[in-house]
Design an enzyme around this catalytic site. Structure first.
Site, PDB file in Angstrom:
ATOM      1  N   HIS A 180       0.872  -1.157  -0.164  1.00  7.72           N
ATOM      2  CA  HIS A 180       0.012   0.285   0.212  1.00  7.72           C
ATOM      3  C   HIS A 180       0.995   1.137   0.003  1.00  7.72           C
ATOM      4  O   HIS A 180       1.645   1.332   0.348  1.00  7.72           O
ATOM      5  CB  HIS A 180      -0.805   0.079   1.388  1.00  7.72           C
ATOM      6  CG  HIS A 180      -0.446   0.702   2.737  1.00  7.72           C
ATOM      7  ND1 HIS A 180      -0.303  -0.656   3.700  1.00  7.72           N
ATOM      8  CD2 HIS A 180       0.103   1.275   3.473  1.00  7.72           C
ATOM      9  CE1 HIS A 180       0.541  -0.282   4.438  1.00  7.72           C
ATOM     10  NE2 HIS A 180       0.632   0.679   4.469  1.00  7.72           N
ATOM     11  N   GLU A 207      -3.728   3.456   1.564  1.00  8.26           N
ATOM     12  CA  GLU A 207      -4.383   3.927   3.082  1.00  8.26           C
ATOM     13  C   GLU A 207      -4.312   5.507   3.204  1.00  8.26           C
ATOM     14  O   GLU A 207      -3.727   5.970   2.613  1.00  8.26           O
ATOM     15  CB  GLU A 207      -3.166   3.774   4.174  1.00  8.26           C
ATOM     16  CG  GLU A 207      -3.311   3.450   5.294  1.00  8.26           C
ATOM     17  CD  GLU A 207      -1.988   3.110   6.112  1.00  8.26           C
ATOM     18  OE1 GLU A 207      -1.746   4.130   7.227  1.00  8.26           O
ATOM     19  OE2 GLU A 207      -1.155   2.590   5.903  1.00  8.26           O
ATOM     20  N   HIS A 241       1.927  11.785  -6.626  1.00  5.14           N
ATOM     21  CA  HIS A 241       1.113  11.407  -7.538  1.00  5.14           C
ATOM     22  C   HIS A 241       0.928   9.880  -7.418  1.00  5.14           C
ATOM     23  O   HIS A 241       1.722   8.588  -7.414  1.00  5.14           O
ATOM     24  CB  HIS A 241       0.456  11.552  -8.589  1.00  5.14           C
ATOM     25  CG  HIS A 241       1.359  10.994  -9.124  1.00  5.14           C
ATOM     26  ND1 HIS A 241       2.877  11.570 -10.335  1.00  5.14           N
ATOM     27  CD2 HIS A 241       0.953   9.858 -11.000  1.00  5.14           C
ATOM     28  CE1 HIS A 241       3.326  10.868 -11.408  1.00  5.14           C
ATOM     29  NE2 HIS A 241       2.370   9.610 -11.214  1.00  5.14           N
ATOM     30  N   GLU A 251      -2.850  10.170 -11.492  1.00  6.26           N
ATOM     31  CA  GLU A 251      -2.945  10.226 -12.666  1.00  6.26           C
ATOM     32  C   GLU A 251      -3.776   9.254 -13.147  1.00  6.26           C
ATOM     33  O   GLU A 251      -3.998   8.355 -12.651  1.00  6.26           O
ATOM     34  CB  GLU A 251      -1.452  10.145 -12.813  1.00  6.26           C
ATOM     35  CG  GLU A 251      -1.600   9.053 -14.495  1.00  6.26           C
ATOM     36  CD  GLU A 251       0.000   8.999 -14.981  1.00  6.26           C
ATOM     37  OE1 GLU A 251       0.719   8.809 -15.590  1.00  6.26           O
ATOM     38  OE2 GLU A 251       1.201   8.500 -13.808  1.00  6.26           O
TER      39      GLU A 251
END
Length: 180
Positions: free
Chosen positions: A26, A93, A120, A166
């Site tokens: 994550h 998360e 990003h 994105e």
């Protein structure tokens, strides 16, 4: 012969045996107001909340989200689902430090303003045009629309905290990075 890695200075050609089974599980973003952020990520981006973990002794909560298809495979039992969540790929998360939602002046650094750092996250979509229409219907803020700039067929939107996301349609990117 199967693909293993592109070669660039600093790239280790063979993954060390000790790293077998390592998974990027994550990425974490800090959010000011979880209600606003959860609405964006679940309603606008279609993610599902896998697990919320509260840490009252440290005054923060963690929210683990995944795309709906992956979330549908999560176990019902809360303990099994927690373990399952930490074994997945591509989890987001969201970390909420309690009280930030009540401070009108509070703002996280998005990583794109000076000094730059984090850039990003990216969401792949099956149809970029349909995704753009959906974002427009939902009043999403754009950094860049797909037709703008030199890199066509790539959009950048912002979430409630100003983090860039994105948006790509993989089928449109086969020529990306190749000479024209």
């Amino acid at each position: 012969m199967s693909f293993t890695t592109e070669q660039q200075p600093g790239v280790c050609e063979q993954a060390p045996a000790a790293t077998k089974g390592f998974t990027l599980n994550h990425s974490m973003l800090r959010v000011k107001d979880p209600k606003v952020s959860l609405d964006f990520y679940t309603r606008v981006l279609g993610m599902r909340l896998l697990r919320k973990l509260d840490f009252p002794e440290m005054s923060f909560s963690l929210y683990f989200l995944a795309q709906a298809e992956e979330a549908a495979m999560a176990p019902q039992d809360v303990g099994e689902r927690t373990a399952w969540t930490f074994a997945q790929r591509g989890i987001l998360e969201l970390t909420h430090n309690w009280g930030t939602e009540n401070d009108t002046e509070f703002k996280y650094h998005d990583g794109n303003a000076k000094p730059q750092g984090f850039g990003h996250i990216c969401i792949s979509v099956p149809d970029l045009d349909a995704a753009v229409r959906w974002f427009d219907e939902n009043g999403v803020t754009y950094v860049k629309r797909p037709e703008q700039g030199k890199m066509k067929d790539v959009a950048f939107i912002k979430d409630a905290d100003g983090y860039w996301i994105e948006i790509v349609e993989p089928a449109r990117l086969a020529k990306l990075g190749r000479p024209a």
